[in-house]
Design a protein around this motif. Sequence first.
Motif, PDB file in Angstrom:
ATOM      1  N   GLY A 116     -28.757  14.301  46.547  1.00  0.00           N
ATOM      2  CA  GLY A 116     -29.657  15.262  46.293  1.00  0.00           C
ATOM      3  C   GLY A 116     -30.478  15.713  47.299  1.00  0.00           C
ATOM      4  O   GLY A 116     -30.465  17.156  47.454  1.00  0.00           O
ATOM      5  N   ALA A 163     -33.970  18.248  40.059  1.00  0.00           N
ATOM      6  CA  ALA A 163     -33.200  16.931  39.863  1.00  0.00           C
ATOM      7  C   ALA A 163     -33.770  16.027  40.896  1.00  0.00           C
ATOM      8  O   ALA A 163     -33.784  14.867  40.532  1.00  0.00           O
ATOM      9  N   THR A 167     -35.728  12.492  40.276  1.00  0.00           N
ATOM     10  CA  THR A 167     -35.284  11.057  40.558  1.00  0.00           C
ATOM     11  C   THR A 167     -36.503  10.323  41.545  1.00  0.00           C
ATOM     12  O   THR A 167     -36.336   9.190  41.423  1.00  0.00           O
ATOM     13  N   ARG A 174     -43.431  13.110  36.453  1.00  0.00           N
ATOM     14  CA  ARG A 174     -42.407  14.100  36.835  1.00  0.00           C
ATOM     15  C   ARG A 174     -43.123  15.521  36.844  1.00  0.00           C
ATOM     16  O   ARG A 174     -42.719  16.520  37.951  1.00  0.00           O
ATOM     17  N   LEU A 231     -33.546   7.794  48.888  1.00  0.00           N
ATOM     18  CA  LEU A 231     -33.834   7.357  47.506  1.00  0.00           C
ATOM     19  C   LEU A 231     -33.795   6.021  47.229  1.00  0.00           C
ATOM     20  O   LEU A 231     -33.213   5.550  48.050  1.00  0.00           O
ATOM     21  N   PRO A 235     -26.847   7.515  43.267  1.00  0.00           N
ATOM     22  CA  PRO A 235     -26.727   8.017  41.963  1.00  0.00           C
ATOM     23  C   PRO A 235     -25.116   7.669  41.782  1.00  0.00           C
ATOM     24  O   PRO A 235     -24.269   7.500  42.522  1.00  0.00           O
ATOM     25  N   TYR A 375     -35.476  18.751  31.734  1.00  0.00           N
ATOM     26  CA  TYR A 375     -34.939  17.466  32.432  1.00  0.00           C
ATOM     27  C   TYR A 375     -34.604  16.315  31.383  1.00  0.00           C
ATOM     28  O   TYR A 375     -34.010  15.641  31.644  1.00  0.00           O
ATOM     29  N   GLU A 380     -27.627  12.428  32.072  1.00  0.00           N
ATOM     30  CA  GLU A 380     -27.932  11.826  33.405  1.00  0.00           C
ATOM     31  C   GLU A 380     -26.512  12.324  34.362  1.00  0.00           C
ATOM     32  O   GLU A 380     -26.932  12.459  35.544  1.00  0.00           O
ATOM     33  N   ARG A 383     -26.593  16.179  34.953  1.00  0.00           N
ATOM     34  CA  ARG A 383     -28.066  16.497  34.924  1.00  0.00           C
ATOM     35  C   ARG A 383     -28.377  17.989  35.746  1.00  0.00           C
ATOM     36  O   ARG A 383     -28.786  18.980  35.326  1.00  0.00           O
ATOM     37  N   ALA A 453     -32.867   6.236  35.011  1.00  0.00           N
ATOM     38  CA  ALA A 453     -32.949   7.013  36.212  1.00  0.00           C
ATOM     39  C   ALA A 453     -33.456   6.167  37.280  1.00  0.00           C
ATOM     40  O   ALA A 453     -34.454   4.899  36.892  1.00  0.00           O
ATOM     41  N   PRO A 454     -32.980   6.037  38.605  1.00  0.00           N
ATOM     42  CA  PRO A 454     -33.666   5.161  39.703  1.00  0.00           C
ATOM     43  C   PRO A 454     -35.105   5.346  39.998  1.00  0.00           C
ATOM     44  O   PRO A 454     -35.491   6.617  39.768  1.00  0.00           O
ATOM     45  N   THR A 455     -35.800   4.668  40.184  1.00  0.00           N
ATOM     46  CA  THR A 455     -37.493   4.494  40.550  1.00  0.00           C
ATOM     47  C   THR A 455     -37.524   4.369  42.052  1.00  0.00           C
ATOM     48  O   THR A 455     -36.566   3.614  42.667  1.00  0.00           O
TER      49      THR A 455
END
Length: 457
Positions: A116, A163, A167, A174, A231, A235, A375, A380, A383, A453-455
Motif C-alpha cells: 500500500g 485504502a 489501513t 478513518r 503497517l 495484507p 470504504y 477487503e 478494496r 482490517a489490520p490496526t
Amino acid sequence: MSSPPARPPRRRPARRSAPPRPCVSAWPHRPVNPGEPRRAQGARRLRPRHPGRAGLRALHPAERLRHRPLPRGRRRLLHPPGRTDPHPARHRPRPRRRVRPRRAAAPGSGRGPLRGPRHAGRGAALRALCFVGLAFVQGPVAFTVVAACQAAAQSITAPVTQALVGTLADEGDRTRMMAVIRTVRNVGFSLGALAAAPLLLADGVWLNRGVLLGNAVAFVAAAVPVARLRLAAAPRPVTVRSPLAAFGAVRDWRYVCLTALNAVLALHMTLLAVGLPLWVTHHSDVPDALVPFLVLVNTVLAIALQVPFARGVTEPRSGARALRRAGLALAVCAALLAVPAGAAPAVAIGAVILSCVALTAGELWQAAGGWELSYAYAPEDRRTTYLSLFGLGTSAQDMAGPLVVALVLGVGSAGWLALAVVFVAAALLAGPVVPLLERRPSAPAPAEAASAAPTPG
C-alpha cells in the motif's frame, strides 16, 4: 565282513533366539518401544544405512522415503554421541544470517514497508515524472499524451491513498483523517497558486519550466516518506490472473448505484469551476471581479470546516445522512442561482454569494459521506479495485459535468430549478443506499470488515 554300525544322525545345536532388534523408524517423532524410557528410545532411533544413489534407484518409491534427510533439529536424536553421521554434509548446521537492524518506523507501524505505501509513493513519483515531461514537451500531440498520463496517475493515487488511510486509521477515525489530508491539500493548493501567480505573469520560458519542475520536486519529496511507511500487519495476498478481472466489480450493481449517486452529488466541482463563473458573466450587473472572491470564499470555508463536517461521520448510517445533507445543500445552491438576469445587482450578488456558501457545504458533506460508504462496503480482498470503480464516478462527472452546466445555463432559470430537483432526488435516494448495500449476499458487514482490517500496533 560286517558293516560298521550306523552312526546316529548328528543333531545340530538349537539356535539361540536373537534378542528382538529395535524398530528403526523413518519418523523420529514416533515412539520406537513405548515401554522403554524416553532416553533409551532416543538412543535407539537410528536410521538404516543409506544405500547410495544406485541403491536408491533400485528401491521402491515408497522405500525411498525412509532415506530422505530429516531436519537439522532431529540430528541429535538420529545420531547420538559415539555414532557416525552417514550424511555429515546434509546435517551440517548452516550459519545464521545476520539480522539487520530495522529502520525507524512511523507511529502505529510494525513490520516493514508493504504494497500500500509503496503504491502510493509510486503514484506520487509518476506524477512528478509527468510534470517533468510537461516542462520539456514539444507539440500538441506530445502535450496531450503527457497530460493524459498525468491525469491517469492522479486518478490512481486517490483510491490507493484512501485504502492506505483506511489501513492506518481506526474505524471511527478513518473519515476524519481523510478530511485532514484534504484540508492540508487545500492549504498547499492555495499557497502554491499564490506563489506561482507572479512567476506565470513574467515572460520567460525557464520561469514557467521552473514552476513545473518545482512541482515535480514537491511530489518526490512527498513520495519518499509515504513509501517508507510501515503497517501493523501484512495484507492478505491477492492473485490477479488478468488486468481485465478488475471489471468484475462492475457486476456489483448495488455498489455501482452508490457510485452513480456520488457522481451526481460530485457535480459541485463543475459548478464551482464552470457554473459560477459563467453565471457571473451572463449577468451584466454583476462585476467579473466577483469570481476570484467566490473561489476564495470556497477555499477558506473548505479549509476551516472540512474536519468539523467529517467529525460526525463514523459509520455507514452517518455517511448516508451526510450524502442526504449534501444533496439538499446543492439543491439550495441551484435554486439560488435561478435568479433571473434582470434582477437588481444587490439581489444577484447576494444570491451568488449564498449559493457559493451552500455549494461549499454540499461539497464538504459529499466528501465525508463518500469516503465512509465507499470504504465500508468495499470487500477487503478487492478494496482498491472497488475504490477505483468509485473514483470512476468522479471522472465521469468531470467529462459530463460541463455539458450539463452548459445545458442548464442555456435554459435559464428553469434549468437551475430542474437541477435543484435532481439534487433533491439524489438526497432522497441516499437513505435507502445503506440497506441496499447491506443486503448484498457476498459482502461482509461493515463491522466485520473493520474488525478484519489490520490496526496500528
